[in-house]
Design a protein around this motif. Structure first.
Motif, PDB file in Angstrom:
ATOM      1  N   THR A 134       0.889  -1.263   0.034  1.00 28.16           N
ATOM      2  CA  THR A 134       0.134   0.223   0.016  1.00 28.16           C
ATOM      3  C   THR A 134       0.798   1.303  -0.055  1.00 28.16           C
ATOM      4  O   THR A 134       0.542   2.163  -0.599  1.00 28.16           O
ATOM      5  CB  THR A 134      -1.061  -0.055   1.246  1.00 28.16           C
ATOM      6  N   LYS A 135       2.027   1.188   0.773  1.00 32.22           N
ATOM      7  CA  LYS A 135       2.793   2.416   0.794  1.00 32.22           C
ATOM      8  C   LYS A 135       3.406   2.709  -0.580  1.00 32.22           C
ATOM      9  O   LYS A 135       3.458   3.755  -1.011  1.00 32.22           O
ATOM     10  CB  LYS A 135       4.123   2.058   1.647  1.00 32.22           C
ATOM     11  N   ALA A 136       3.643   1.492  -1.346  1.00 35.35           N
ATOM     12  CA  ALA A 136       4.155   1.698  -2.703  1.00 35.35           C
ATOM     13  C   ALA A 136       3.100   2.319  -3.681  1.00 35.35           C
ATOM     14  O   ALA A 136       3.356   3.096  -4.616  1.00 35.35           O
ATOM     15  CB  ALA A 136       4.635   0.632  -3.573  1.00 35.35           C
ATOM     16  N   LYS A 137       1.807   1.955  -3.276  1.00 37.27           N
ATOM     17  CA  LYS A 137       0.716   2.405  -4.176  1.00 37.27           C
ATOM     18  C   LYS A 137       0.340   3.872  -3.812  1.00 37.27           C
ATOM     19  O   LYS A 137      -0.198   4.702  -4.718  1.00 37.27           O
ATOM     20  CB  LYS A 137      -0.594   1.462  -4.070  1.00 37.27           C
ATOM     21  N   PHE A 138       0.770   4.539  -2.782  1.00 36.40           N
ATOM     22  CA  PHE A 138       0.437   5.695  -2.463  1.00 36.40           C
ATOM     23  C   PHE A 138       1.790   6.544  -2.136  1.00 36.40           C
ATOM     24  O   PHE A 138       1.959   6.971  -0.902  1.00 36.40           O
ATOM     25  CB  PHE A 138      -0.476   5.885  -1.082  1.00 36.40           C
ATOM     26  N   PRO A 139       2.731   7.073  -2.970  1.00 36.91           N
ATOM     27  CA  PRO A 139       3.947   7.405  -3.005  1.00 36.91           C
ATOM     28  C   PRO A 139       3.634   8.911  -2.199  1.00 36.91           C
ATOM     29  O   PRO A 139       4.489   9.397  -1.830  1.00 36.91           O
ATOM     30  CB  PRO A 139       4.372   7.289  -4.176  1.00 36.91           C
ATOM     31  N   HIS A 140       2.447   9.679  -2.764  1.00 38.23           N
ATOM     32  CA  HIS A 140       2.838  11.036  -2.338  1.00 38.23           C
ATOM     33  C   HIS A 140       1.367  11.397  -1.490  1.00 38.23           C
ATOM     34  O   HIS A 140       0.263  11.724  -2.325  1.00 38.23           O
ATOM     35  CB  HIS A 140       2.813  12.166  -3.564  1.00 38.23           C
ATOM     36  N   ILE A 141       1.453  11.365  -0.248  1.00 37.82           N
ATOM     37  CA  ILE A 141       0.089  11.275   0.560  1.00 37.82           C
ATOM     38  C   ILE A 141      -0.401  12.757   0.724  1.00 37.82           C
ATOM     39  O   ILE A 141       0.284  13.716   1.068  1.00 37.82           O
ATOM     40  CB  ILE A 141       0.344  10.720   1.959  1.00 37.82           C
ATOM     41  N   ARG A 142      -1.705  12.636   0.492  1.00 40.67           N
ATOM     42  CA  ARG A 142      -2.239  14.094   0.783  1.00 40.67           C
ATOM     43  C   ARG A 142      -2.778  14.015   2.306  1.00 40.67           C
ATOM     44  O   ARG A 142      -2.776  13.053   2.689  1.00 40.67           O
ATOM     45  CB  ARG A 142      -3.743  14.133  -0.039  1.00 40.67           C
ATOM     46  N   ARG A 256      -6.289  24.239   7.699  1.00 39.05           N
ATOM     47  CA  ARG A 256      -5.362  24.609   8.819  1.00 39.05           C
ATOM     48  C   ARG A 256      -4.160  23.748   9.338  1.00 39.05           C
ATOM     49  O   ARG A 256      -3.307  24.042   9.909  1.00 39.05           O
ATOM     50  CB  ARG A 256      -6.216  24.682  10.243  1.00 39.05           C
ATOM     51  N   VAL A 257      -4.079  22.766   8.706  1.00 36.67           N
ATOM     52  CA  VAL A 257      -2.995  21.717   8.636  1.00 36.67           C
ATOM     53  C   VAL A 257      -2.152  21.304   7.387  1.00 36.67           C
ATOM     54  O   VAL A 257      -3.189  20.822   6.513  1.00 36.67           O
ATOM     55  CB  VAL A 257      -3.427  20.437   9.550  1.00 36.67           C
ATOM     56  N   TYR A 258      -1.215  21.605   7.252  1.00 40.48           N
ATOM     57  CA  TYR A 258      -0.540  21.622   5.884  1.00 40.48           C
ATOM     58  C   TYR A 258       0.601  20.372   5.739  1.00 40.48           C
ATOM     59  O   TYR A 258       1.397  20.418   6.631  1.00 40.48           O
ATOM     60  CB  TYR A 258      -0.072  23.007   5.159  1.00 40.48           C
ATOM     61  N   ASN A 259       0.803  19.740   4.814  1.00 41.45           N
ATOM     62  CA  ASN A 259       1.935  18.970   4.445  1.00 41.45           C
ATOM     63  C   ASN A 259       3.159  19.904   4.089  1.00 41.45           C
ATOM     64  O   ASN A 259       2.557  20.701   3.023  1.00 41.45           O
ATOM     65  CB  ASN A 259       1.712  17.652   3.452  1.00 41.45           C
ATOM     66  N   VAL A 260       4.294  19.560   4.446  1.00 42.62           N
ATOM     67  CA  VAL A 260       5.336  20.270   3.882  1.00 42.62           C
ATOM     68  C   VAL A 260       6.551  19.059   3.746  1.00 42.62           C
ATOM     69  O   VAL A 260       6.756  18.526   4.683  1.00 42.62           O
ATOM     70  CB  VAL A 260       5.880  21.462   4.509  1.00 42.62           C
ATOM     71  N   THR A 261       7.138  19.247   2.643  1.00 49.69           N
ATOM     72  CA  THR A 261       8.433  18.446   2.538  1.00 49.69           C
ATOM     73  C   THR A 261       9.434  18.874   1.641  1.00 49.69           C
ATOM     74  O   THR A 261       9.180  19.930   1.072  1.00 49.69           O
ATOM     75  CB  THR A 261       7.653  16.862   1.897  1.00 49.69           C
ATOM     76  N   SER A 262      10.446  18.123   1.605  1.00 49.54           N
ATOM     77  CA  SER A 262      11.724  18.394   0.710  1.00 49.54           C
ATOM     78  C   SER A 262      12.030  17.234  -0.193  1.00 49.54           C
ATOM     79  O   SER A 262      11.882  17.472  -1.233  1.00 49.54           O
ATOM     80  CB  SER A 262      12.675  18.946   1.271  1.00 49.54           C
ATOM     81  N   PHE A 263      12.766  16.275   0.530  1.00 56.28           N
ATOM     82  CA  PHE A 263      13.234  14.979  -0.338  1.00 56.28           C
ATOM     83  C   PHE A 263      13.000  13.950   0.286  1.00 56.28           C
ATOM     84  O   PHE A 263      12.717  13.857   1.539  1.00 56.28           O
ATOM     85  CB  PHE A 263      14.818  15.279  -0.685  1.00 56.28           C
ATOM     86  N   ASP A 296       7.860   2.147   8.270  1.00 58.64           N
ATOM     87  CA  ASP A 296       7.263   1.366   7.073  1.00 58.64           C
ATOM     88  C   ASP A 296       5.913   2.033   7.345  1.00 58.64           C
ATOM     89  O   ASP A 296       5.272   2.196   6.054  1.00 58.64           O
ATOM     90  CB  ASP A 296       7.282  -0.087   7.238  1.00 58.64           C
ATOM     91  N   SER A 297       5.226   2.360   8.307  1.00 60.12           N
ATOM     92  CA  SER A 297       3.896   2.614   8.230  1.00 60.12           C
ATOM     93  C   SER A 297       3.688   4.335   7.891  1.00 60.12           C
ATOM     94  O   SER A 297       2.657   4.722   7.840  1.00 60.12           O
ATOM     95  CB  SER A 297       3.220   2.355   9.731  1.00 60.12           C
ATOM     96  N   TRP A 298       5.023   4.883   7.785  1.00 66.16           N
ATOM     97  CA  TRP A 298       5.128   6.215   7.397  1.00 66.16           C
ATOM     98  C   TRP A 298       5.159   6.477   6.072  1.00 66.16           C
ATOM     99  O   TRP A 298       5.601   5.672   5.382  1.00 66.16           O
ATOM    100  CB  TRP A 298       5.966   6.978   8.175  1.00 66.16           C
ATOM    101  N   PRO A 299       4.600   7.614   5.293  1.00 66.57           N
ATOM    102  CA  PRO A 299       4.519   7.981   3.841  1.00 66.57           C
ATOM    103  C   PRO A 299       5.979   7.650   3.071  1.00 66.57           C
ATOM    104  O   PRO A 299       6.933   8.162   3.712  1.00 66.57           O
ATOM    105  CB  PRO A 299       3.836   9.004   3.691  1.00 66.57           C
ATOM    106  N   ALA A 300       6.059   7.236   1.888  1.00 68.58           N
ATOM    107  CA  ALA A 300       7.490   7.261   1.402  1.00 68.58           C
ATOM    108  C   ALA A 300       7.624   9.122   1.066  1.00 68.58           C
ATOM    109  O   ALA A 300       8.815   9.391   1.000  1.00 68.58           O
ATOM    110  CB  ALA A 300       7.470   6.458   0.064  1.00 68.58           C
ATOM    111  N   ASP A 301       6.576   9.771   0.750  1.00 71.54           N
ATOM    112  CA  ASP A 301       6.683  11.018   0.460  1.00 71.54           C
ATOM    113  C   ASP A 301       5.450  11.657   0.714  1.00 71.54           C
ATOM    114  O   ASP A 301       4.320  11.038   0.774  1.00 71.54           O
ATOM    115  CB  ASP A 301       7.202  11.321  -0.924  1.00 71.54           C
ATOM    116  N   LEU A 302       5.348  13.124   0.870  1.00 74.46           N
ATOM    117  CA  LEU A 302       3.996  13.863   0.955  1.00 74.46           C
ATOM    118  C   LEU A 302       3.914  14.646  -0.060  1.00 74.46           C
ATOM    119  O   LEU A 302       4.499  15.121  -0.558  1.00 74.46           O
ATOM    120  CB  LEU A 302       4.380  14.854   2.287  1.00 74.46           C
TER     121      LEU A 302
END
Ligand code: SER
Length: 339
Positions: A134-142, A256-263, A296-302
Motif C-alpha cells: 500500500t505504501k508503494a501504491k500511495f507514494p505522495h500522500i495528501r 489549518r493543517v498542511y503537509n510540507v516536504t523537501s526530499f 514502514d507505516s509512514w509515507p514514502a513522501d508527502l
C-alpha cells in the motif's frame, strides 16, 4: 499594560533552539521561551526564559497574567520512539500540555479581541499505512489520506491538530455570543535534519545519526532496512515553513493543517549521500524490526501542493543543497573535520 510577546515552548529542543536563533537574527526582541530545561548558554542572555513544565497550569496562568501572548510556537513534545516507552508521560506532555496551552490561547484571544496565532509542528507520524504494498501504491500522500497513526506520538499529534481546529472554528458553537477565537496553524513535518543538533527519541533519527556519526569518524549501524523510505527536510526549511505559515494572510489559507516536504530518501540512498561527503564512513544496517515497522507505516513522501498554492511554500534546500551547502559544511565545522 501587559507586554506583547511571542511564546516558544520546547525552546531547548531541536526546532526550538534553531527557531529562537533565527528569530533573534531577524531582530525579534519580544521572545519568551518555556522549557523544562535551560536554554543553550549563548542565547540565555538574549531572551526571557521560563524554566518549567508545560503541564503546570499555574505556571501558564502566571504567564498570561504577565504577558499578552500574540503568537505561540508550541514545539514541546516527546518524539515517537521515546513515547512508545513512556506512553502516559507522552500523552501528558503531547496532549495535556497542548490542551492547556490552547485553553490559555483561547482565553487570551477573547480577552484582547484578536486571535492569538498558534503555530504547531505536526508530523508524518500522524499517517499509518498498513503495509509496504500500500505504501508503494500511495507514494505522495495528501493531508486527508491514511490518518491512522500507529504510535502514541502520532495519535497525540493528530488529536491535537483536531483540538486546534476545534478551538479556532467551533469553540462555543452553541453559545449565542461567539468569542474571538484563536488562529491555529500546523505543518506536518517529515524527518528533520539539523547540522547543529542530533535529535533524541525520534524514529526518523537514523538519518541525522548516520550523518553525525560519519562526521565524527564513528561507525554507525542503521536501525532500519536499506529500502525503508520516508521524506526528510533540512532544519532551515523547517524554520522557513513555520515562519512563512505564521506570516500568511488568513484569507489565503484553505486549511489549518498542511503537509510540507523537501526530499524523499531510502535509508540506503541516505547512506550514499553520506558516503559522497565522508567516503571513509562505516555505515552498516542492523534493522530493529519494531522501529522499522513504525517507519514502514509512514509515507514514502508527502504531497505538499496545498501549502505551495496557499502560502507560497517551497523548500530552499533540495537533497543536494541540503548536504552540500548546509549539513556537511556546518557539521564539518562542528566536529572540526579537515576537508
Ligand atoms: N521525527 C519524528 C520522530 O521520529 C517524526 O515526526 O518521532
Amino acid at each position: 499594560m501587559r507586554k506583547k510577546i511571542t511564546l516558544i515552548t520546547g525552546a531547548s529542543g531541536e526546532i526550538g533552539d534553531a527557531l529562537i536563533r533565527q528569530l533573534l537574527k531577524d531582530g525579534k526582541t519580544d521572545l519568551v521561551s518555556l522549557d523544562i530545561r535551560p536554554l543553550a548558554p549563548e542565547i540565555t542572555s538574549r531572551i526571557t526564559h521560563i524554566q518549567g513544565d508545560i503541564c503546570d497550569r499555574s505556571l501558564l496562568a502566571r504567564i498570561i497574567s504577565e504577558y499578552e501572548i500574540d503568537t505561540i510556537y508550541h514545539l514541546a513534545a516527546l518524539l515517537s520512539t521515546r513515547a512508545e516507552f513512556t506512553p502516559e508521560a507522552a500523552h501528558q506532555v503531547n496532549v495535556e500540555g497542548t490542551f492547556g496551552l490552547l485553553q490559555i490561547a483561547s482565553e487570551q484571544s477573547e480577552w484582547r479581541g484578536k486571535p492569538v496565532m498558534f503555530i504547531f509542528p505536526s508530523s508524518i507520524a500522524i499517517y499509518g499505512i498498513p503495509d509496504l504494498v500500500t505504501k508503494a501504491k500511495f507514494p505522495h500522500i495528501r493531508e486527508w489520506e491514511w490518518n491512522y497513526p500507529r504510535t502514541m506520538y502520532g495519535s497525540n499529534k493528530l488529536y491535537c491538530e483536531m483540538l486546534g481546529i476545534y478551538y479556532s472554528e467551533y469553540f462555543r458553537q452553541l453559545a449565542s455570543d461567539r468569542p474571538v477565537m484563536l488562529d491555529f496553524r500546523a505543518v506536518r513535518f517529515p524527518g528533520l535534519i539539523s547540522a547543529f543538533t542530533v535529535p533524541s527519541g525520534g524514529t526518523s533519527d537514523y538519518g541525522p545519526e548516520m550523518l553525525h556519526a560519519a562526521a565524527k569518524g564513528e561507525p554507525y549501524a542503521c536501525f532500519v532496512r536499506e529500502d525503508s523510505r520516508i521524506p526528510f527536510m533540512a532544519m532551515p526549511d523547517a524554520l522557513k515553513a513555520l515562519t512563512c505559515l505564521a506570516a500568511a494572510p488568513r484569507e489565503a489559507l484553505t486549511r489549518r493543517v498542511y503537509n510540507v516536504t523537501s526530499f524523499s530518501l531510502s535509508a540506503g540512498e541516505f547512506r550514499e549521500w553520506v558516503l559522497k561527503f565522508f567516503p571513509q564512513a562505516n555505515i552498516t544496517f542492523a534493522p530493529d524490526k519494531k522501529r522499522n515497522d513504525i517507519v514502514d507505516s509512514w509515507p514514502a513522501d508527502l504531497n505538499d501542493h496545498d501549502a505551495r498554492r496557499d502560502w507560497g511554500w517551497s523548500p530552499d534546500y533540495d537533497v543536494n543543497r541540503s548536504f552540500d551547502e548546509y549539513l556537511v559544511p556546518n557539521i564539518k565545522m562542528r566536529y572540526q573535520v579537515k576537508s
